[in-house]
Design an enzyme around this catalytic site. Structure first.
Site, mmCIF file in Angstrom:
data_model
loop_
_atom_site.group_PDB
_atom_site.id
_atom_site.type_symbol
_atom_site.label_atom_id
_atom_site.label_comp_id
_atom_site.label_asym_id
_atom_site.label_seq_id
_atom_site.Cartn_x
_atom_site.Cartn_y
_atom_site.Cartn_z
ATOM 1 N N ASP A 1 -3.148 -8.304 3.084
ATOM 2 C CA ASP A 1 -2.252 -9.328 3.606
ATOM 3 C C ASP A 1 -3.020 -10.557 4.076
ATOM 4 O OD1 ASP A 1 -3.509 -8.493 5.822
ATOM 5 O OD2 ASP A 1 -1.717 -7.941 6.940
ATOM 6 N N CYS B 1 -6.934 -33.732 19.694
ATOM 7 C CA CYS B 1 -6.231 -34.692 20.546
ATOM 8 C C CYS B 1 -4.728 -34.542 20.424
ATOM 9 C CB CYS B 1 -6.589 -36.119 20.153
ATOM 10 S SG CYS B 1 -8.323 -36.417 20.268
ATOM 11 N N ALA C 1 -9.115 -13.522 3.750
ATOM 12 C CA ALA C 1 -10.511 -13.192 4.049
ATOM 13 C C ALA C 1 -10.884 -11.843 3.436
ATOM 14 C CB ALA C 1 -10.722 -13.181 5.557
ATOM 15 N N LEU D 1 8.509 -0.748 9.887
ATOM 16 C CA LEU D 1 9.344 0.356 9.420
ATOM 17 C C LEU D 1 10.447 -0.077 8.464
ATOM 18 C CD1 LEU D 1 9.676 2.415 12.730
ATOM 19 C CD2 LEU D 1 7.969 2.622 10.931
ATOM 20 N N ASN D 2 10.734 -1.360 8.359
ATOM 21 C CA ASN D 2 11.802 -1.760 7.434
ATOM 22 C C ASN D 2 11.323 -1.740 5.994
ATOM 23 O OD1 ASN D 2 10.265 -4.148 7.182
ATOM 24 N ND2 ASN D 2 12.098 -5.378 6.905
ATOM 25 N N ARG D 3 10.051 -1.443 5.757
ATOM 26 C CA ARG D 3 9.607 -1.407 4.374
ATOM 27 C C ARG D 3 8.470 -0.419 4.122
ATOM 28 N NH1 ARG D 3 7.668 -5.302 7.265
ATOM 29 N NH2 ARG D 3 5.543 -6.050 7.048
ATOM 30 N N ILE E 1 -12.645 -3.004 6.047
ATOM 31 C CA ILE E 1 -13.295 -2.947 4.738
ATOM 32 C C ILE E 1 -14.585 -3.766 4.707
ATOM 33 C CG2 ILE E 1 -11.922 -4.862 3.801
ATOM 34 C CD1 ILE E 1 -12.978 -1.742 1.824
ATOM 35 N N GLY F 1 0.809 -1.222 0.000
ATOM 36 C CA GLY F 1 0.000 0.000 0.000
ATOM 37 C C GLY F 1 0.839 1.268 0.000
#
Lengths: 535, 624
Positions: free
Chosen positions: B119, B175, B122, B59-61, B98, B31
């Protein structure tokens, strides 16, 4: 509790920030990246896009060389904002880029590249990698020569209308972690090391109770049946047919469980036959690296990779009896954990022993080089090197100067150009617009009123280039029209694509992980296609 | 700006770039890159929606967010940051989900093109249906590590997002989780369930105490007195885990004893379970001895160093303390498990490793547990930048009225043998049997009519598996019996009744309608009392596929007599996971293999109810 072993699970801010990428290249990859210093020449859209994708994951430092004096606000370029009108483009870009990650250091050099090339021969020495965009051909050739001689990797990027281009110039690049796609396990069943053999021979499948029998790790099952097979056939199964027969042999060892279920570990053994019984061997690519390592005389300037490769070669020819060090990892398998862990430890210990042999040899070799410059290889580096020995890669590149001199494989170019699906035609076009620029000081179509003239002129450039390569005038006019239509404009989405790909390559180069492109990548945004070439 | 260069974009396109309205769904990894590309291309009318807030690990992308923005709304900060690149653009940000009814068909009809930057499946399914209903073209995309994909969906012209059924995530029988774990993931799932039982929204399906109704144990004659202790749902009659913990003030030592000693003792008493398995060893708080400190730990950050059992116990102690404190402050509310929350992650790592130790299962580092528990897919800026560039270029073709020229484009990790990094494929035609976009969508569901409640039908089948938001269900019996109404309170009384009580029989057809999605689905119920343990229902696909599945089943029965292979063998059409490795494909250079892959961007954010699922590891995993 001692300080290093404090069970604090506090994740540092940094490892949180980089969590999602550490899962691709690990801590050591991240450390390499953080020690990297990248230089960008010209803060164009594609250039800033590339830097952005390097600043975010945390490259150590960036330097921008850009002499675009004043920035008039437009959307051509990416890292500029409306407050910055009138400031030098590189300065603005750097300020905004550094906002993205406070860990990254940055420098802006407001000087024409030509001046640097003329007066500061050592300017590029500190850089791990240089990225360049939008250079006239003659300056590019000068730059590429300087960097080639200094063994500094160069990545040339272009975003030209709907066409993208990446050229990686790297003299020699050694990759320890190439991350191959289909890794086969290294189980040594055809030539078990003594500890493994001893343990395996101590087990007896027949005397096991049903619980133990159905929880024996499949390596044991394979080993045991291989012994039987070898007695009958004099050697391990060699081909598909024999492996199939071997599978049948394994199945005979399977016991029926009370509830008529199949023993899972035997099922796994049967599935693993095709990958686990391949003869232990040295891949040809690795063998040629070893051969090369054997032929060099280590000197203080020899790179650590080659010292390690040299030691590895010696390992193979002596201690290893023709095989690489044991990798030390085994696949997951249905098993009781005691046996599994025992076997896992056997492999791990053998791997540690082998790596230790290589380590000692590296130390000896380093010492022979004298105290002046000892090649420092960390123990962990050597462990990693041995663990990845089966997938070592060395790329030998070609300089741009050599490529431009015309050492390109002419036959191949001709064949590609006649193939309508090949993207190589765009390479020809990009080379032609550069020649056009050298001649007319502007890119074709840049001035709207000259498009018609430019089409004719560009066609001349194209045909001249093709003639130099010994090809006929086989480029269709459509391409020439298309190129003139662009007027050298950068389409941001193309710049984004090229920036992403180029940053990928730079990260591969800096971390020595994954195999970079060798050497040219062309992207065609009209058809959403791409192709790589070795030019 | 580029659009001002007449050569590249012809006048019509330039005009539509300026005037068209775009919806960007998701302001995460893709986005952020997408919004930037859009404003820099000259798009001026953009709406963006995201329900998330900014986390440090973004924050890395997600470059529109900086450190000072952590905790703020993604869509709002993305809007502010993107406007700096082009103040002329008009961006509307919604900090919202959404699937809300506010965003109905008329909302979608405002837009020229909708772009997904999501991401999770659903939400993708939902937007797919909304775009089909509104007749708006949708550009769909995803990335995972170095891999990525872009495609275009247009009703009637192309495949929709749901034309090719995708495997659901792996689930595990109760189980295995409660009684007989054999893999690390079983312990991790158990630990996550335990978290919810103690601190989160307790789900009766996520019980963590020993299950005395284990078929392996119960199936045998001569059951001991254990049966008396068990009620009919299989749980030993005693207070809930939550109640127990509360009555002991969440004393971590007492909790530890109950979970890792008493409960294990109880399991050991179910002797049938251990005839062919290694017996677990109960663990005593005071008697933990670390036999060997695990090597290979040096030089690694703490996350990647395995913990000793003593460490696990101490971290269990601390995290229980911290979480209990937080729970008390919340008063009546509950905590939500979050892989990026320190205490939550510490708790799950410690518990899963202690349990693994008890059962003789390999222990995992916190780093690995996080991958498995959080379904983490690695993510980097470069791939998102590439994919976002491709999205805009596909969108341009739509604006030019050349949607038929659009492609599905796959991004490989490295050039394939044909030297292609990108693999463009022609868009497929709609699947005439698709249970979403075909003329008369139809589907078969196999379940036990006598044991399935209306609530299960609504929550687990229609909402969770089939992604409806607010279904109305009518039995197609000629009388129009309403089973479920989307109006609140109208059919509440039905919820706990079994389907059987409404005269539902094998072959009954249910007319299921979702007003918001403008979607009507005919569900054919197939009665079965032979479902595998832990499986409540199976989605089979359309009636033809059912037939095929039945034939295959019949064949399988005669061939092998292997009862473990359920009717899930209906191949790709089954929505029930098979244990086969084949549904997870590590994508490499085979472009044919690349053809059908669909990718989830980033980690899956699953609602609490779906926590019993996981992907095997963190590397490039693509769902085929």
């Amino acid at each position: 509790m001692e300080s290093s072993g404090t069970p604090s699970c506090e994740q540092s801010d940094k490892s949180k920030r980089y969590d999602r990428q550490l899962r691709l290249w690990g801590d050591h990859g991240q450390t390499s990246l953080e020690n990297g210093h990248v230089c960008l020449i010209n803060a164009s859209a594609a250039g800033t896009e590339t830097l952005k994708s390097l600043v975010l994951p945390g490259v150590g430092a960036v330097t921008i060389v850009d002499d675009a004096k004043k920035y008039t606000f437009s959307f051509h370029s990416f890292f500029v904002d409306s407050d910055s009108v009138g400031r030098p483009r590189g300065e603005v870009a750097l300020r905004l880029l550094l906002e993205l990650n406070l860990e990254v250091r940055g420098t802006f050099v407001d000087q024409p590249l030509q001046e640097i090339l003329d007066n500061q021969p050592d300017f590029f020495v500190p850089f791990t990698c240089v990225i360049v965009t939008c250079l006239p051909e003659c300056t590019l050739l000068m730059l590429s020569k300087v960097l080639w001689e200094a063994s500094i990797p160069l990545v040339v990027i272009r975003s030209y209308g709907m066409i993208g281009y990446i050229r990686v110039q790297i003299e020699e690049h050694a990759i320890v972690e190439s991350h191959p796609d289909n890794e086969m396990p290294d189980l040594r069943l055809d030539r078990p090391f003594s500890a493994l053999q001893k343990y395996m021979d101590s087990l007896d499948l027949d005397s096991m109770d049903s619980k133990e029998h159905s929880h024996v790790p499949y390596v044991v099952i394979l080993y045991k049946h291989l012994q039987i097979w070898n007695q009958q056939h004099g050697g391990p199964p060699k081909n598909y047919k024999e492996r199939k027969a071997f599978i049948e042999l394994c199945k005979t060892g399977m016991r029926e469980k009370e509830n008529s279920e199949i023993e899972e570990n035997f099922e796994e053994a049967v599935k693993a036959v095709n990958t686990s019984l391949l003869p232990t061997s040295i891949p040809s690519g690795v063998q040629s690296i070893l051969n090369e390592a054997a032929s060099i005389t280590p000197s203080p300037t020899t790179k650590p990779f080659w010292i390690m490769a040299r030691a590895l070669h010696e390992f193979v020819t002596s201690e290893g009896r023709g095989a690489l060090p044991v990798r030390g990892t085994i696949p997951d398998m249905t098993a009781d954990s005691e046996k599994y862990i025992k076997i896992q430890n056997l492999y791990r210990e053998q791997a540690a022993q082998d790596a230790d042999w290589v380590l000692r040899r590296v130390q000896e070799l380093s010492q022979q080089l004298g105290p002046r410059k000892i090649v420092t290889s960390l123990e962990s580096d050597i462990k990693n090197f041995c663990k990845n020995a089966h997938a070592l890669r060395v790329i030998k590149g070609k300089s741009i100067a050599e490529e431009y001199k015309g050492s390109i494989n002419l036959g191949e170019i001709g064949a590609h150009l006649e193939n309508p699906e090949s993207e190589l035609v765009w390479y020809v076009m990009l080379r032609a617009v550069d020649q056009f620029h050298s001649e007319f000081r502007a890119y074709p179509g840049y001035f709207q009123d000259q498009v018609e003239t430019d089409i004719v002129r560009l066609k001349v450039c194209v045909n001249r280039l093709l003639a130099d390569w010994g090809c006929g005038p086989i480029v269709k006019d459509d391409f020439i029209h298309e190129m003139c239509r662009y007027g050298a404009a950068e389409v941001h989405s193309v710049a984004a694509y090229i920036g992403g790909c180029a940053a990928h390559e730079v990260i591969k180069i800096i971390t020595s992980q994954y195999v970079p492109i060798n050497n040219t990548h062309i992207y065609n945004a009209i058809t959403a296609t791409s192709e790589t070439f070795m030019l | 700006m580029a659009t001002h260069i007449p050569g590249i974009y012809e006048e019509n396109l330039r005009n539509s770039i300026k005037s068209c309205k775009l919806l960007v769904v998701g302001a995460g990894g893709i986005g952020c890159e997408l919004l930037k590309n859009l404003v820099l291309t000259g798009f001026e009318e953009i709406e963006v929606i995201d329900l998330d807030t900014i986390d440090v690990s973004n924050l890395n992308r997600q470059f529109l967010f900086h450190k000072q923005h952590v905790g703020r709304s993604k869509s709002e900060v993305a809007r502010e940051s993107a406007l700096r690149f082009n103040p002329k653009a008009k961006i509307t940000a919604y900090h919202d989900t959404i699937t809300k009814s506010t965003y109905g068909v008329p909302f979608y009809q405002k837009f020229t093109v909708v772009m997904n930057a999501l991401d999770n499946r659903a939400a993708r399914n939902h937007v797919n249906r909304m775009c089909l209903a509104a007749g708006v073209p949708l550009v769909e995309s995803g990335t995972a590590g170095y891999l990525g994909q872009v495609t275009v969906i247009q009703k009637g012209l192309t495949e929709c997002y749901e034309c090719q059924p995708k495997p659901t995530q792996k689930t595990f029988p109760g189980c295995t989780i409660r009684n007989t774990p054999s893999e690390p993931i079983h312990c991790i799932v158990w630990a996550k369930h335990l978290f919810n039982q103690l601190f989160g929204e307790a789900d009766p399906d996520e019980d963590v105490s020993p299950d005395s109704a284990d078929p392996e144990q119960v199936g045998e004659a001569g059951q001991s007195a254990l049966d008396d202790a068990a009620n009919d749902t299989g749980n030993v009659e005693r207070v809930s885990t939550r109640g127990w913990a509360t009555s002991h003030d969440y004393n971590s030592k007492k909790l530890f004893s109950k979970l890792f000693s008493d409960d294990i003792q109880y399991l050991l008493s179910m002797d049938k379970l251990w005839e062919k398995r290694r017996r677990p060893t109960p663990l005593d708080w005071d008697k933990i001895q670390d036999k060997d400190v695990i090597e290979d730990g040096e030089g690694l950050i703490q996350d990647q160093r395995p913990w000793t059992i003593t460490e696990c116990r101490d971290i269990f102690n601390t995290s229980v303390g911290n979480l209990y404190e937080r729970l008390q402050i919340l008063d009546d509310d509950t905590l939500v498990w979050d892989k990026d929350d320190k205490d939550s992650m510490d708790f799950v790592t410690a518990c899963s490793n202690i349990r693994a130790h008890i059962f003789g299962i390999q222990q995992k580092t916190r780093f690995d547990v996080k991958s498995m528990a959080g379904n983490i897919v690695p993510a980097i800026a470069t791939t998102n930048a590439i994919i976002a560039g491709l999205i805009v270029l596909e969108a341009m073709k739509i604006l030019q009225g050349k949607i038929e020229e659009c492609k599905t484009v796959y991004l490989n990790r490295k050039p394939n043998p044909r030297k292609r990094l990108l693999v463009p494929c022609v868009l497929d035609k709609p699947n005439p049997k698709c249970y979403v976009c075909s003329e008369k969508p139809e589907l078969c569901v196999r379940l036990n009519i006598e044991k399935t409640t209306v609530r299960t039908l609504e929550d687990k089948i229609l909402k969770s598996a089939l992604n409806m938001v607010a279904p109305d269900v009518e039995i197609s019996d000629g009388k129009g019996t309403i089973l479920i109404s989307s109006e609140e309170g109208e059919t509440e009384a039905n919820s706990d009744k079994m389907l059987k009580e409404f005269n539902v029989v094998d072959g009954t057809r249910l007319n299921c309608d979702d007003f918001l999605q403008n979607y009507t689905l005919m569900v054919n119920l197939i009665h079965s009392d032979k479902l595998e343990d832990g499986v409540e229902f199976e989605v089979i696909g359309n009636p033809d596929e059912l037939k095929k599945a039945q034939e295959e089943q019949a064949k399988m029965d005669t061939d092998a007599g292997d009862s473990s292979n359920g009717p899930a063998g209906a191949g790709a059409s089954s929505a029930v996971p098979s244990d086969d490795e084949n549904d997870l494909v590590c994508l490499d250079d085979e472009q044919d293999a690349a053809k059908k892959r669909k990718i989830e961007e980033d980690e899956e954010r699953k609602p609490a109810k779906k926590l019993r699922s996981a992907t095997p590891d963190d590397d490039d995993i693509i769902i085929l």
